[in-house]
Scaffold this motif. Structure first.
Motif, short mmCIF file in Angstrom:
data_model
loop_
_atom_site.label_atom_id
_atom_site.label_comp_id
_atom_site.label_asym_id
_atom_site.label_seq_id
_atom_site.Cartn_x
_atom_site.Cartn_y
_atom_site.Cartn_z
N GLN A 1 48.80 50.28 19.60
CA GLN A 1 47.40 49.89 19.48
C GLN A 1 46.61 51.11 19.01
O GLN A 1 46.51 52.10 19.73
N PHE B 1 43.60 52.67 18.80
CA PHE B 1 42.22 52.76 19.25
C PHE B 1 41.51 53.90 18.51
O PHE B 1 42.15 54.83 18.01
N GLN C 1 49.17 52.02 25.06
CA GLN C 1 48.78 51.79 23.66
C GLN C 1 49.86 52.25 22.68
O GLN C 1 49.69 52.12 21.47
N GLU D 1 37.48 51.06 26.50
CA GLU D 1 38.76 50.41 26.19
C GLU D 1 38.54 49.01 25.64
O GLU D 1 39.23 48.59 24.70
N SER E 1 39.94 57.20 18.49
CA SER E 1 40.15 58.30 19.44
C SER E 1 38.97 59.24 19.49
O SER E 1 38.53 59.78 18.46
N GLY F 1 37.95 49.15 22.06
CA GLY F 1 38.98 49.80 21.24
C GLY F 1 38.74 51.27 21.03
O GLY F 1 39.06 51.81 19.97
N ASN G 1 39.01 55.35 22.90
CA ASN G 1 39.57 56.20 23.95
C ASN G 1 38.69 57.42 24.15
O ASN G 1 38.43 58.16 23.20
#
Length: 965
Positions: free
Chosen positions: A76, A78, A539, A406, A80, A409, A411
């Motif tokens: 996944q 995400f 993830q 989260e 960052s 999407g 972190n």
């Protein structure tokens, strides 16, 4: 006509060079009726595995890539905002396509042969210049492995500059990245250094004998500190200051050199290199001129060629200084060249104005975010920052914000129970800032637009920490900002380098085999490249599946019970394996075991790794055939039996021979309480035929950039995972950020939990494509190709070492020493003359001075092997002309090689041979000539050693000091 509807193309048939007719012809030359019959007579039965590899059948390329897409989809990706030394970035497409995805850049070998590596050397010189300019220091190396290991290297250098030889104390700021702190601690323990972690503002430097200090600038939680006063205190205490730093921040902040730092380290990852779940990335190291000879890693310097023209070279003498016995500060014999090239080209493409614009946008968005958070009632903890904010909250708020992020999407970094870190990067856009603010707002309206919030935006960094000095003033950083010009610059440099796209690179012990396109494609998929190494493991399910399969398959290949993928170079695998052995002895109350036996035939980094792991090195002898002298080994093992920790052994031997006494050798060590570490550099001759674990080894490292097809990248990246026997599994490396089960694990070896995770895909794909049967056939063909070359060359250049049946393993050493007496020709002359024939030289003068070590690998066809052998034989005839007086000893095609186009097209030609003989000595050269871009380098200005700069193993034969009571 019958139709074969079950046919599926075999990848193994593409990977292995010789086809069936070529195979039959080679076997006929060697007097064998079949490949299996040849292997049976060449490889001793006593060391052969009884069972085939328990690996799946090989899969076709297209089917496997489709399967891998499904695995990648489990990751996944995400957005960052974690930071901690890893940032998302945009790889300029001109760099992505023409360097990262280009075999003309990633299949080159380390630039030991400078005449055919000028493009890469220039790219690395750009990288060094970039580092020197941005850090404000006087000299930089051509990259290290990652930020954590660069910091550990700096600590060890400081110890040898300022330490008194009895360990000492090293201060590490608690504001450093946690993974860096752990890698430094791992490195410090075996050499008796006490690491003191604390607040630089309150530490009492007079309480201990501190030889140095490590700071983070900007700090891990984002604060930009003015360290000048602390630096003065460290210097007053006679210590060195190491500053881990961020290159993009340094376009706006006062550089470490101007703050008084002695060393600057860090990672160049955010300069266009994908995060890749941890790597590979180019670590960097810059320092003052005074410490150049102790600086780890490679340095590119400027010399001149035989015609007086500018030429670049590796300044190897600076690297040799630290690969030494009791004074070893490093075992580094590699770099992250491909990634350093990318980072340097990123700076070339953007230039100083472009880099500053990127930095100002990142910094501006961070200031905007800080103001928005303040509007919401969350004033960031620090007033001065570059791209990272620390926001303090209640524990409940921390959980709420992280959960909201989260769900969107994203972190963030959980610094502790009461604070969150948010780091922005080049890819951050205003919409991302709005989304971040939304996670903190908990439904509350911000009340203003970003445009209103950003009106009259200014940097909060105080004037004294804002950069005033110029950087990247060299024309190379100010000339190639259009894609057209950048493309041509990249291609111009590429054309100066010989790679596997031109011809075989027959380097013994280096295994320059095919790096198949199908293996390389997934590395640049965003689903693998875009993951932060500290993203929640949930993830990274796709990576987890790859790791588990690869660990299991490498354990099967080696005959061991467990595997760690963390070491991100062969040297780090050596070091990790020895630390695992050290932890095992300590767990059994045997921590006094501190002697490591190393045969004379060992690889040069072995002794340095042993010293770094806290061992005393005892060198054992080899016999006239190059085998380990078992009698001497037994005597040394008995002499030190109460202190014997380990034996380091390479198998097959560095001399290219299957030593039949290997099981007896390992038994001698085990009977006296020691462990056996097997250097996996020559695993290419073992896979499917034998297993280190079955030979008696307890631990081995695997050079994935050799046996398992990760390309050399011009000198890096590499990977050096270790596999261990059951009793050592619980001591495999751990990590402070992504924890793994087990309380007895040694500390982190690399900054990221799985090292250079993204290139593990290459080896995984290779194994799936080949299957157990294909891997075994590759090993057999590697041995066959080496023996074919040895058979063809032996009448012209005697093969130095052979096994009992007359064969060699996967490489052979040919002896050129007699030629010096008869003709004055030295091994270097042959190496340079091969360039005129379109070939890279084999390994020069290692492990025996005056010889060439040749490893053809399984990927080269008979036609290519014959071209190489024909070139070597033709060169022997050229030497014969000198021996017979037909050519002068001091002015001939060998002494003047290589011949550049500049020399060949010069108006005057006063040499006693024709231009055609000089530049076109063989038919295939007429069909496709590779021109060395410079003539032979001036050895007075350059270096005499072309390969393996490690000192001779005999230098380690000093007596071992008695153990202190």
């Amino acid at each position: 006509m019958s139709l074969n509807w079950k046919y599926q193309e075999s990848f193994a048939g593409r990977h292995v060079g010789p086809d069936d007719p070529e195979l039959k012809a080679m076997l006929a030359v060697l007097g064998a009726s079949s490949l299996d019959e040849f292997i049976d007579r060449t490889v001793p039965q006593a060391i052969r595995s009884k069972e085939p590899l328990r690996l799946p059948v090989g899969v076709g390329e297209h089917d496997l890539l489709a399967q891998l897409e499904g695995i990648a989809a489990k990751n996944q990706r995400f957005k960052s905002f974690i930071g901690m030394g890893y940032s998302d970035t945009h790889t300029p497409n001109v760099i992505l396509r023409n360097i990262f995805q280009n075999p003309g850049w990633y299949t080159q070998y380390t630039p030991y042969q400078a005449e055919i590596a000028q493009g890469r050397l220039e790219a690395l010189l750009n990288f060094q210049t970039m580092l020197m300019d941005l850090t404000g220091l006087e000299v930089a190396n051509a990259s290290l492995l990652d930020e954590g290991t660069a910091a550990a290297e700096a600590m060890t250098m400081a110890l040898h500059v300022k330490g008194d030889g009895d360990g000492g104390a090293f201060f590490v700021s608690e504001a450093c990245h946690p993974q860096t702190i752990d890698v430094v601690r791992t490195r410090a323990a075996p050499i008796g250094v006490e690491v003191v972690v604390g607040d630089h503002r309150s530490v009492d430097l007079g309480a201990k004998k501190f030889f140095g200090a490590l700071l983070q600038y900007p700090a891990s939680d984002g604060v930009v500190n003015d360290y000048r006063a602390f630096v003065e205190k460290v210097h007053a205490a006679d210590g060195l200051v190491v500053m881990a730093t961020d290159l993009l921040a340094l376009t706006l902040l006062t550089p470490p050199g101007e703050l008084g730092a002695d060393v600057a380290v860090g990672s160049a990852q955010r300069f266009g290199v994908p995060m890749g779940y941890g790597g590979p990335h180019a670590g960097f190291f810059a320092t003052k001129n005074a410490y150049t000879r102790l600086m780890p890693g490679r340095i590119i310097g400027v010399s001149e060629d035989a015609q007086g023209r500018r030429a670049l070279r590796m300044a190897l003498q600076t690297r040799e200084q630290h690969i030494r016995r009791e004074k070893a500060t490093s075992n580094i014999c590699t770099a992250q060249v491909l990634l350093a090239v990318m980072a340097g080209m990123y700076a070339v493409y953007h230039g100083p104005r472009g880099l500053k614009a990127i930095a100002e946008r990142v910094h501006g968005l961070t200031v905007l975010l800080a103001q928005g958070l303040a509007k919401l009632g969350y004033k960031p903890r620090h007033d001065q920052f570059f791209d990272t904010l620390r926001v303090e909250l209640s524990p409940a708020q921390v959980r709420t914000v992280l959960s909201a992020a989260e769900a969107k999407g994203m972190n963030f970094r959980r610094i502790d129970e009461r604070s969150i870190g948010v780091s922005l990067d080049e890819t951050t856009r205003p919409a991302d800032v709005e989304a971040i603010l939304g996670t903190f707002a908990a439904g509350k309206a911000l009340g203003v637009t970003l445009d209103e919030l950003g009106a009259n935006l200014s940097s909060p960094v105080e004037a004294g920490l804002r950069r005033q000095s110029a950087y990247l003033t060299h024309p190379v950083f100010n000339s190639y900002h259009s894609e057209t010009e950048m493309l041509r610059y990249i291609r111009r440099l590429e054309s100066r380098d010989l790679s596997l796209t031109h011809s075989m690179i027959p380097l013994g012990s280096c295994t320059m085999k095919l790096n198949a396109t199908a293996e390389m494609i997934p590395v640049t998929w965003p689903s693998f490249g875009g993951l932060h190494p500290f993203a929640p493991p949930s993830q990274a399910a796709g990576y987890k599946a790859i790791f588990e399969q690869l660990e299991s398959q490498l354990a099967e290949v080696t005959g061991f019970a467990g595997c760690s993928l963390q070491p991100n170079a062969g040297s780090q695998g050596e070091y990790a394996g020895l630390l695992v052995v050290r932890a095992y002895h300590q767990s059994r109350g045997q921590g006094h075991r501190d002697v490591c036996l190393i045969p004379q035939s060992a690889h040069g980094t072995n002794p340095a790794s042993a010293v770094m792991a806290g061992y005393h090195v005892v060198v054992t002898k080899c016999d006239e055939q190059g085998n380990i002298d078992i009698g001497d080994l037994r005597a040394r093992a008995e002499e030190y039996k109460d202190r014997l920790a380990a034996l380091m052994v390479t198998y097959p031997s560095t001399h290219g021979v299957f030593e039949e006494g290997i099981k007896e050798i390992t038994s001698i060590i085990h009977e006296r309480g020691g462990q056996v570490y097997m250097d996996g550099a020559n695993l290419n001759a073992q896979v499917g035929l034998m297993k280190p674990g079955q030979l008696g080894a307890d631990v081995c490292h695997i050079n994935l950039h050799k046996t398992f097809c990760i390309p050399h990248g011009g000198g890096g990246p590499g990977m050096g995972p270790i596999c261990v026997a059951p009793h050592l599994v619980k001591f495999l490396p751990g990590h402070p950020v992504i924890a793994q089960s087990g309380s007895e694990r040694i500390g982190a070896i690399s900054a990221a939990p799985w090292g250079s995770a993204s290139i593990l895909l290459i080896s995984w794909v290779y194994i799936q494509l080949m299957g157990g049967e294909g891997l075994t056939r590759a090993t057999k063909m590697a041995i066959l190709n080496a023996n074919y070359v040895a058979k063809r060359l032996d009448p012209h250049y005697p093969v130095l070492y052979r096994g009992k049946t007359g064969g060699v393993a996967h490489e052979c050493i040919v002896d050129l020493r007699p030629l010096k007496k008869t003709s004055g020709v030295e091994v270097e002359d042959v190496a340079k003359r091969l360039m005129d024939y379109g070939f890279h030289a084999p390994t020069v003068s290692f492990p025996v001075a005056g010889t060439l070590m040749i490893e053809p690998t399984e990927s080269e066809s008979k036609a290519e092997l014959d071209r190489f052998c024909d070139a070597m034989i033709a060169i022997r005839e050229e030497i014969r002309e000198i021996e017979e007086g037909k050519a002068p000893k001091d002015n001939n095609v060998l002494k003047n090689a290589p011949h550049t186009s500049w020399v060949i097209t010069a108006p005057e030609w006063n040499r006693p041979y024709s231009r055609e003989k000089a530049a076109f000595p063989a038919k295939w050269v007429h069909e496709g000539k590779f021109w060395p871009s410079v003539g032979r380098l001036n050895n007075v200005l350059g270096d005499r050693k072309l390969v393996c700069s490690c000192p001779p193993i005999e230098e380690y034969m000093n007596p071992v000091p008695p153990k202190a009571a």
